[in-house]
Scaffold this motif. Structure first.
Motif, short mmCIF file in Angstrom:
data_model
loop_
_atom_site.label_atom_id
_atom_site.label_comp_id
_atom_site.label_asym_id
_atom_site.label_seq_id
_atom_site.Cartn_x
_atom_site.Cartn_y
_atom_site.Cartn_z
N ALA A 1 0.83 -1.21 0.00
CA ALA A 1 0.00 0.00 0.00
C ALA A 1 0.87 1.26 0.00
O ALA A 1 0.56 2.25 -0.69
CB ALA A 1 -0.93 -0.01 1.21
N GLY A 2 1.97 1.24 0.76
CA GLY A 2 2.86 2.39 0.81
C GLY A 2 3.52 2.66 -0.53
O GLY A 2 3.64 3.82 -0.95
N LEU A 3 3.94 1.61 -1.21
CA LEU A 3 4.57 1.78 -2.53
C LEU A 3 3.57 2.36 -3.52
O LEU A 3 3.88 3.30 -4.27
CB LEU A 3 5.10 0.44 -3.03
CG LEU A 3 5.74 0.46 -4.42
CD1 LEU A 3 7.03 1.28 -4.42
CD2 LEU A 3 6.03 -0.97 -4.90
N LEU A 4 2.36 1.81 -3.52
CA LEU A 4 1.35 2.26 -4.48
C LEU A 4 0.89 3.69 -4.21
O LEU A 4 0.49 4.41 -5.13
CB LEU A 4 0.16 1.31 -4.46
CG LEU A 4 0.45 -0.13 -4.92
CD1 LEU A 4 -0.80 -0.99 -4.81
CD2 LEU A 4 0.98 -0.15 -6.36
N ALA A 5 0.97 4.12 -2.95
CA ALA A 5 0.54 5.47 -2.60
C ALA A 5 1.59 6.52 -2.90
O ALA A 5 1.31 7.73 -2.83
CB ALA A 5 0.16 5.53 -1.12
N ASN A 6 2.80 6.07 -3.21
CA ASN A 6 3.91 7.00 -3.47
C ASN A 6 4.43 6.77 -4.89
O ASN A 6 5.27 5.91 -5.12
CB ASN A 6 5.03 6.79 -2.45
CG ASN A 6 6.10 7.85 -2.51
OD1 ASN A 6 6.44 8.35 -3.58
ND2 ASN A 6 6.64 8.22 -1.36
N PRO A 7 3.94 7.55 -5.86
CA PRO A 7 4.30 7.29 -7.26
C PRO A 7 5.78 7.49 -7.56
O PRO A 7 6.27 6.99 -8.58
CB PRO A 7 3.43 8.27 -8.03
CG PRO A 7 3.06 9.34 -7.06
CD PRO A 7 2.98 8.65 -5.73
N VAL A 8 6.50 8.20 -6.71
CA VAL A 8 7.92 8.44 -6.95
C VAL A 8 8.77 7.26 -6.50
O VAL A 8 9.84 7.00 -7.05
CB VAL A 8 8.38 9.73 -6.23
CG1 VAL A 8 9.87 9.96 -6.41
CG2 VAL A 8 7.60 10.93 -6.73
N ALA A 9 8.29 6.52 -5.51
CA ALA A 9 9.06 5.41 -4.95
C ALA A 9 9.24 4.30 -5.97
O ALA A 9 8.29 3.90 -6.65
CB ALA A 9 8.39 4.88 -3.70
N GLU A 10 10.46 3.80 -6.06
CA GLU A 10 10.77 2.67 -6.95
C GLU A 10 10.83 1.36 -6.19
O GLU A 10 10.57 0.29 -6.74
CB GLU A 10 12.10 2.94 -7.65
CG GLU A 10 12.08 4.18 -8.52
CD GLU A 10 13.47 4.58 -8.96
OE1 GLU A 10 13.92 4.07 -10.01
OE2 GLU A 10 14.10 5.41 -8.28
N VAL A 11 11.19 1.45 -4.92
CA VAL A 11 11.29 0.30 -4.04
C VAL A 11 10.75 0.73 -2.68
O VAL A 11 10.93 1.89 -2.27
CB VAL A 11 12.76 -0.17 -3.87
CG1 VAL A 11 12.84 -1.40 -2.97
CG2 VAL A 11 13.40 -0.45 -5.22
N ALA A 12 10.09 -0.17 -1.98
CA ALA A 12 9.65 0.11 -0.61
C ALA A 12 10.09 -1.04 0.28
O ALA A 12 10.17 -2.20 -0.16
CB ALA A 12 8.13 0.28 -0.55
N THR A 13 10.38 -0.72 1.53
CA THR A 13 10.83 -1.74 2.48
C THR A 13 10.35 -1.36 3.88
O THR A 13 10.29 -0.16 4.21
CB THR A 13 12.37 -1.89 2.43
OG1 THR A 13 12.77 -3.06 3.13
CG2 THR A 13 13.08 -0.68 3.00
N PRO A 14 9.95 -2.31 4.71
CA PRO A 14 9.41 -1.98 6.03
C PRO A 14 10.50 -1.69 7.07
O PRO A 14 11.58 -2.29 7.03
CB PRO A 14 8.61 -3.23 6.44
CG PRO A 14 8.70 -4.17 5.29
CD PRO A 14 9.85 -3.75 4.45
N VAL A 15 10.18 -0.79 7.98
CA VAL A 15 11.04 -0.55 9.13
C VAL A 15 10.17 -0.59 10.37
O VAL A 15 9.01 -0.19 10.37
CB VAL A 15 11.77 0.81 9.04
CG1 VAL A 15 12.79 0.80 7.91
CG2 VAL A 15 10.80 1.97 8.87
N LEU A 16 10.75 -1.11 11.45
CA LEU A 16 10.02 -1.35 12.69
C LEU A 16 10.75 -0.67 13.83
O LEU A 16 11.93 -0.94 14.07
CB LEU A 16 9.92 -2.85 12.94
CG LEU A 16 9.20 -3.34 14.18
CD1 LEU A 16 7.71 -3.01 14.10
CD2 LEU A 16 9.38 -4.85 14.34
#
Length: 266
Positions: free
Chosen positions: A119-134
């Motif tokens: 969901a985070g990747l799709l909501a950010n059109p500039v992002a090419e890769v997304a990864t979780p942080v905790l």
């Protein structure tokens, strides 16, 4: 929007050969292999159109198929999980909109980590890769520091800017805090969860890029994206009472089994 989850798994791990086939005992005493538990984690994710195990080893292939997993055989030349995901994506026809890399050593990954990540990747059109942080609590941070003190390579930490663009990932504990925290106290250190969501263009470019000095030094595949100027989005995820750890070293088996027991995971 079609989503592919790939579980890259190799037998010839430098730190822990045969790691995907290591058995972990759950709360009820039931033993399941690391790759089976990672498969279970993937199958719990809503919105995934296909889940496959990607490997170059027939032992992992045979074992994965024995519990019903779909397996994509990839070459021995893949240098890391991202390259293996890229090859599996091509083998499957390259028709998915998002490719998720759920590494085969992360059996404690909750489904919502991956759902929030996509969901985070799709909501950010500039992002090419997304990864979780905790965000770590004091107990987890001490685990990081104990590993480093003992000379073990444990979990990875991440730092990011105000817009959640990744600044750096390290096997060292960053940022430096210089203080102790109570077990359940929030700390400023973020644990990087070894899961990635890629847009196909970034995933396709990755194997063609050279390994840079930071990736070489840290042994962290995601640094290749940063060294090439790619936009990597850090998506903060919530633990919701769950503990999280990857299996990096033989010593982590007991740690993860303790977590499975404490969370009553079979």
């Amino acid at each position: 929007m079609s989503v592919l989850i790939v579980i890259p798994a190799r037998y010839a791990s430098t730190r822990y050969p045969g790691k995907p086939l290591v058995e972990l005992t759950g709360a009820t005493g039931k033993k399941q292999s690391l790759i089976k538990r990672s498969w279970n984690a993937s199958m719990a994710v809503s919105g995934a159109d296909k889940v496959v195990v990607a490997t170059d080893d027939p032992r992992i292939k045979d074992h994965a198929e024995s519990f019903g997993a779909e397996v994509v055989m990839t070459s021995e030349t893949c240098k890391n999980g991202t390259e293996r995901c890229a090859e599996a994506f091509d083998v499957l026809g390259g028709t998915f909109d998002v490719v998720v890399n759920l590494q085969g050593d992360a059996p404690l990954t909750p489904a919502w980590f991956i759902e929030d990540l996509v969901a985070g990747l799709l909501a950010n059109p500039v992002a090419e890769v997304a990864t979780p942080v905790l965000k770590t609590e004091g107990r987890a941070l001490r685990g990081f520091l104990e590993d480093r003190k003992a000379g073990r390579v444990g979990g990875t930490t991440a730092v990011f800017g105000a817009n959640h663009n990744a600044l750096y990932f390290s096997k060292e504990v960053i940022p430096y805090t210089g203080k102790d925290y109570a077990d359940d106290a929030d700390t400023p250190v973020f644990h990087h969860v070894g899961v990635y969501a890629y847009r196909p263009s970034a995933l396709g470019a990755y194997p063609r890029w050279p390994i840079g000095p930071l990736e070489q030094l840290e042994g962290l595949e995601q640094l290749r994206f940063l060294e090439q100027g790619a936009h990597v989005l850090c998506v903060e995820v919530a633990a919701r009472g769950r503990q999280f750890w990857e299996l990096n070293n033989p010593e982590d088996v007991a740690r993860i089994e303790t977590m499975l027991a404490e969370m009553d995971v079979a």
